[in-house]
Design an enzyme around this catalytic site. Sequence first.
Site, PDB file in Angstrom:
ATOM      1  N   ASP A 107       0.846  -1.192   0.000  1.00  0.00           N
ATOM      2  CA  ASP A 107       0.000   0.000   0.000  1.00  0.00           C
ATOM      3  C   ASP A 107       0.886   1.248   0.000  1.00  0.00           C
ATOM      4  OD1 ASP A 107       1.124  -0.298   2.457  1.00  0.00           O
ATOM      5  OD2 ASP A 107      -0.738  -0.583   3.550  1.00  0.00           O
TER       6      ASP A 107
ATOM      7  N   HIS B 168       1.135  -9.158  -3.744  1.00  0.00           N
ATOM      8  CA  HIS B 168       0.098  -8.194  -3.354  1.00  0.00           C
ATOM      9  C   HIS B 168       0.754  -6.822  -3.231  1.00  0.00           C
ATOM     10  CE1 HIS B 168      -3.615  -6.928  -1.149  1.00  0.00           C
ATOM     11  NE2 HIS B 168      -2.767  -6.115  -0.545  1.00  0.00           N
TER      12      HIS B 168
ATOM     13  N   ASP C  97      -0.241 -18.207  -4.520  1.00  0.00           N
ATOM     14  CA  ASP C  97       0.142 -17.173  -5.489  1.00  0.00           C
ATOM     15  C   ASP C  97      -1.061 -16.340  -5.945  1.00  0.00           C
ATOM     16  OD1 ASP C  97       1.864 -15.671  -7.019  1.00  0.00           O
ATOM     17  OD2 ASP C  97       1.972 -17.098  -8.683  1.00  0.00           O
TER      18      ASP C  97
ATOM     19  N   GLU D  56       1.758 -10.656   0.121  1.00  0.00           N
ATOM     20  CA  GLU D  56       2.162  -9.262   0.267  1.00  0.00           C
ATOM     21  C   GLU D  56       3.680  -9.155   0.404  1.00  0.00           C
ATOM     22  OE1 GLU D  56      -0.185  -6.833   2.903  1.00  0.00           O
ATOM     23  OE2 GLU D  56       0.726  -4.998   2.103  1.00  0.00           O
TER      24      GLU D  56
END
Length: 575
Positions: A99, A436, A476, A485
Amino acid sequence: MHGLFTVLASSLFSTVVGQLSLPNPPVIPPAASNGTIPSSGTPNPQWSTLLGNLIYFYEAQRSGRLPSDNRVGWRNDSALQDGSDVNIDLTGGYYDAGDYIKSTFPLSFTITSICWGATDFGKGYDDSNQTAYLDSMLRWGLDWLIKAHPLDNTLYVQVANGSVDNNYWGGDEDIPTPRPSFQINDTSPGTDVAAGVSAVFSACSNLYANRGFGGVYQSPAALTDTTYSEILLNHAQSLFTFAVNASGGQALYQTSVPSVTESYASSSYQDELTLAALFLAWATNSTTLYQQAENYYSSFGLSGQDGVFNWDSKTPGLAVLFAQIAQSGSSLDSNPSRWQEEAERYFDRIVNNGGPAVETKGGLLYYPGDSDEASLNPALNAAMLLTRYAPMASSSGKTASYMNYAQKQLDYALGKNPMSVPYVVGSNPNSPSNPHSAMASGGDDITNIDNSPEVEAYVLYGAVVGGPDEKDTFHDMRSDWVQTEIALDYNAPMLTLAAMHVLNDTNDPYFTALQAGAYVRPQGAPCDAAIKDGCGSNRLSKGAIIAIAVCISVVGVVLVSLAAYYFLVVKKKRS
Ligand SMILES: *[C@@H]1O[C@H](CO)[C@@H](O)[C@H](O)[C@H]1NC(C)=O
Ligand SMILES: *[C@@H]1O[C@H](CO)[C@@H](O)[C@H](O)[C@H]1NC(C)=O
Ligand SMILES: *[C@@H]1O[C@H](CO)[C@@H](O)[C@H](O)[C@H]1NC(C)=O
Ligand SMILES: *[C@@H]1O[C@H](CO)[C@@H](O)[C@H](O)[C@H]1NC(C)=O
Ligand SMILES: *[C@@H]1O[C@H](CO)[C@@H](O)[C@H](O)[C@H]1NC(C)=O
Ligand SMILES: *[C@@H]1O[C@H](CO)[C@@H](O)[C@H](O)[C@H]1NC(C)=O
Ligand SMILES: *[C@@H]1O[C@H](CO)[C@@H](O)[C@H](O)[C@H]1NC(C)=O
Ligand SMILES: *[C@@H]1O[C@H](CO)[C@@H](O)[C@H](O)[C@H]1NC(C)=O
């Protein structure tokens, strides 16, 4: 006294001033297929490439205005208003994970880990021609931490609002604003984060001053910059005083800044205080600080703890650092044996399966609870500490057993596992292809992270992903942040391990032994904090039931169409 020392040190030993110049042409990660080519020798080309890729990952995580030598062509300048809400410049630094939040506490641990590792195995960076990239990586973080510490008793601990950021999935050009800046200060303290940032400044000051621990440990020769080292040391001292003596007392930082609770709340500050005192004692050759660190260690009851080593829990590293200082010949301590006992009690429980951890069937060191998300991190941190400590062990038998155990964990992470996956993106054709990461994914549909787009837009070379579940299974899946992540602290131990292997291992990392196509995505879905679909047939979520219904109808439509195609087209052609 300190001033005099500074003047003497900088006039006597000052060498490089300023950042090392980067190779031209730049070193770019090779295609993943390169990770199937066997190599040999020292420095081993495959370990050198891996170390370079692991550093490159941090370049992809940069926030702020990117320099002209930026190697990650798909990244853009971003978050250029950070700090404007408090009228200071907080641009730059690193995005924490998949993020766009900037979190000081885990960042400080990450860079502490890398600086400490480079102090010990830094010659590996020199041998692989990666020292300039290490320097650039470290300064991008440290220069931001300097900005985040504008006054003695003010430290910015987070930029961006976690609940806003968590609801955004997209590229680096549309990051939601405003991005509030959160601080601790004299009346609203955060002992853990102030001490943690003090520790990173001391640890990196040691690295830039070439203050290593002697013996087998070797810092990168090319990195010395005493001017920079002194700047870092001043911040370390100021933050240690802030941590110890804030007028608001000593407190967990989330009591002052509740907004950090959902991302990186701290469970204690005693470990950070002790680590900060110890690194600062070594940096300044201070008997007083060394005794303070010893007093903290005993009065906080840190002896005999058995948990993981990570961004929140630094205790297992303390005995190792005490032992390094005590065996270095320093006047601070001349008795390594009690620290060896302390460290070996911890490590023996790991290698003999006597502690809280278990081993998965495939051999991954697994701490129930801590390993349920990002399972590789506790195992790689243990491998990193074991590797650093092994040369100091009290017997050659222990040295060998610690090195073997560390090798086993690293091999697992690099592909010697039931999935045949090296858990580093872009290192081999079997590496994860769906990390991710909002910025690497190329998608902007938060309701369809897995399939929009079908193929992840950019290869996030060098990113270590979370890891498999306790059954060694890895799906995956891009939406499964538990397994896929990426984060600043996930990479950190692997850098230190790779640097040691560059300087001391002629054999390749395990992944060159894997055949292309060895990874087959397992049946079913994960069962973890991100995805519940794999948690058992009687617990199918509504989403899963809908998905199955859709699947059945899609299969139905496909069958009907195929039949129609056969009769209308194929049969017609044949006749
Ligand atoms: C892999 O790629 C790197 C960087 O391009 C190159 O230097 C190295 O020789 C390659 N390794 C092998 C074994 O081909
Ligand atoms: C490092 O650079 C030197 C000089 O350019 C070169 O000879 C050597 O092969 C490089 N080593 C690695 C591991 O890339
Ligand atoms: C963070 O965002 C949430 C959701 O929009 C909002 O309720 C909260 O007030 C924000 N917190 C801060 C400190 O800005
Ligand atoms: C950077 O900008 C380019 C051009 O607009 C865009 O294609 C790319 O996806 C952006 N990168 C990220 C990480 O969003
Ligand atoms: C000190 O920090 C607290 C918590 O972040 C904040 O509410 C307060 O405004 C800060 N004080 C000053 C003088 O900035
Ligand atoms: C904290 O304050 C006390 C009392 O003024 C002082 O003696 C001590 O040196 C300070 N500690 C640090 C780490 O600055
Ligand atoms: C550390 O301080 C001691 C005196 O307490 C001194 O003998 C020693 O030389 C110093 N070590 C370094 C590396 O400066
Ligand atoms: C490198 O390997 C040698 C021989 O196996 C060993 O003696 C030495 O301690 C190792 N060095 C490090 C830094 O682990």
